[in-house]
Design a protein around this motif. Structure first.
Motif, PDB file in Angstrom:
ATOM      1  N   UNK A 267       0.831  -1.204   0.000  1.00 14.30           N
ATOM      2  CA  UNK A 267       0.000   0.000   0.000  1.00 14.30           C
ATOM      3  C   UNK A 267       0.866   1.254   0.000  1.00 14.30           C
ATOM      4  N   UNK A 268       2.003   1.197   0.681  1.00 19.99           N
ATOM      5  CA  UNK A 268       2.886   2.363   0.807  1.00 19.99           C
ATOM      6  C   UNK A 268       4.156   2.167  -0.032  1.00 19.99           C
ATOM      7  N   UNK A 269       4.000   1.664  -1.227  1.00 26.25           N
ATOM      8  CA  UNK A 269       5.194   1.389  -2.034  1.00 26.25           C
ATOM      9  C   UNK A 269       5.935   2.666  -2.410  1.00 26.25           C
ATOM     10  N   UNK A 270       5.240   3.809  -2.445  1.00 24.41           N
ATOM     11  CA  UNK A 270       5.917   5.076  -2.712  1.00 24.41           C
ATOM     12  C   UNK A 270       6.849   5.439  -1.558  1.00 24.41           C
ATOM     13  N   UNK A 276      14.495   3.826   0.124  1.00 23.24           N
ATOM     14  CA  UNK A 276      15.702   3.222  -0.445  1.00 23.24           C
ATOM     15  C   UNK A 276      16.843   4.231  -0.555  1.00 23.24           C
ATOM     16  N   UNK A 277      16.492   5.525  -0.472  1.00 22.01           N
ATOM     17  CA  UNK A 277      17.530   6.565  -0.545  1.00 22.01           C
ATOM     18  C   UNK A 277      18.059   6.988   0.798  1.00 22.01           C
ATOM     19  N   UNK A 278      17.590   6.347   1.876  1.00 25.18           N
ATOM     20  CA  UNK A 278      18.087   6.700   3.209  1.00 25.18           C
ATOM     21  C   UNK A 278      19.567   6.321   3.352  1.00 25.18           C
ATOM     22  N   UNK A 292      15.846   9.870   3.920  1.00 24.56           N
ATOM     23  CA  UNK A 292      15.227  10.373   2.690  1.00 24.56           C
ATOM     24  C   UNK A 292      13.730  10.572   2.867  1.00 24.56           C
ATOM     25  N   UNK A 293      13.112   9.786   3.746  1.00 29.20           N
ATOM     26  CA  UNK A 293      11.663   9.893   3.958  1.00 29.20           C
ATOM     27  C   UNK A 293      11.328  11.223   4.631  1.00 29.20           C
ATOM     28  N   UNK A 302       6.162  13.996  -0.006  1.00 25.09           N
ATOM     29  CA  UNK A 302       5.390  12.971   0.694  1.00 25.09           C
ATOM     30  C   UNK A 302       4.455  13.641   1.686  1.00 25.09           C
ATOM     31  N   UNK A 303       3.183  13.280   1.633  1.00 24.56           N
ATOM     32  CA  UNK A 303       2.172  13.856   2.504  1.00 24.56           C
ATOM     33  C   UNK A 303       2.423  13.465   3.962  1.00 24.56           C
TER      34      UNK A 303
END
Length: 352
Positions: A267-270, A276-278, A292-293, A302-303
């Protein structure tokens, strides 16, 4: 075996391949239509029949939608066919145990209304549950006529839900209108099983009736909070006029995710992609250096609501997964203890 009759209630080739050679010799195929505690309603080639729950559960714990091989004489289960999908949650309250909702569901209609019930975070929770179960999720937005805020018209709400997951199908309709409900018949028909999932008062029973399952109890909308009263009180399997079956679930007041990491990440694949950039592989996304998040939230990519719900659901399912494992281990230890006590009791009786 009456394959045509069984197909009308959701039978598929994957179940037929599991049949033992002696079906027909005092054994018949039946599907769990409802569970009333002490009795189980079975639907099969000969129509409805009731069986004592103790006999029907001889082959294992049952969920509405399960397929069984039972004795024609008394309904004793000799085999539960392997489930293709299983929808379950952590039991409400403090009990660390899974609660089965329904089995062998092909499509899950996640029902929400275009009024005060509309909640994106809750929809994400239902989506994770459906995906983990292996069922196809379809979001159904009802009560479009009750959406009073012009800024949140049904079309706008639909776009918000569609953005939750790529390819997610969302339908907006008036559940009281059978013509509008016809858009859902794509997922209905012989060999198909669909289920309704949502809060009390969102129109699940009304929608079920629009799909032709018969007269189900419904209740009026309360004026103070725009919610309907709880109507469906037990999971039941209903025949649809065009073939296939529908499972109408009670309104769920609390839905805690069990071990559901695959469903949450799907559901949260975005969010997973951004993570992956962390800088660090074990980043918790809660203020860690090089996260990165967090950077995506601060930049607006990202909301904030979605980010917070991702962390919440990930932590919840991880906690519940641990407690469920601990409960299973406790049950195993208790079982071993009881067996040792019985063995010691038998030994003492033999000695005397």
């Amino acid at each position: 075996m009456d394959t045509e009759r069984l197909t009308a209630i959701g039978w598929k080739p994957c179940f037929e391949r599991q049949l033992p050679a002696d079906v027909g010799d005092g054994l018949v195929v039946a599907r769990v239509s409802a569970h009333y505690g002490s009795q189980v309603l079975l639907l099969g080639e000969a129509g409805d029949r009731r069986a004592p729950a103790q006999l029907a559960e001889a082959a294992g714990e049952l969920a509405v939608g399960d397929w069984l091989i039972v004795t024609a004489a008394d309904g004793r289960a000799v085999q539960r066919l392997e489930r293709q999908t299983l929808l379950y949650r952590k039991a409400a309250g403090e009990q660390a145990r899974p609660q089965l909702i329904a089995a062998n569901i092909d499509t899950l209609f996640i029902v929400s209304s275009c009024n005060a019930d509309f909640n994106l975070s809750r929809t994400e929770r239902y989506l994770a549950l459906a995906i983990e179960a292996g069922a196809e999720p379809v979001v159904v937005l009802t009560k479009a006529d009750l959406c009073e805020d012009p800024a949140n018209d049904p079309a706008h709400l639909r776009r918000q839900v569609e953005r939750l997951r790529p390819g997610l199908i969302v339908e907006t309709l008036d559940a009281r209108d059978p013509e509008q409900a016809n858009v859902l018949r794509t997922w209905c028909g012989p060999g198909q099983t669909v289920a309704l999932l949502g809060s009390s008062g969102v129109g699940k029973s009304t929608l079920a009736m629009a799909l032709g399952v018969g007269d189900l109890a419904t209740a009026a909308i309360r004026e103070d909070d725009a919610k309907g009263r709880h109507t469906t009180t037990a999971r039941s399997l209903y025949l649809m006029p065009g073939g296939g079956v529908l499972v109408d679930n009670p309104g769920i007041r609390e839905l805690q995710l069990p071990a559901c990491v695959a469903g949450v990440e799907s559901v949260f694949e975005d969010v997973v992609r951004i993570a992956e950039g962390c800088r660090f592989r074990n980043c918790r996304h809660e203020g860690d250096a090089g996260c990165a998040v967090i950077a995506a939230v601060e930049s607006g990519e990202l909301d904030q609501r979605r980010y917070a719900n991702y962390l919440k659901l990930l932590a919840e399912q991880a906690h519940n997964a641990r407690t469920l494992v601990e409960r299973r281990e406790q049950d195993r230890q208790r079982g071993r203890y009881i067996k040792s006590v019985l063995k010691d009791h038998r030994r003492r009786r033999e000695e005397t």
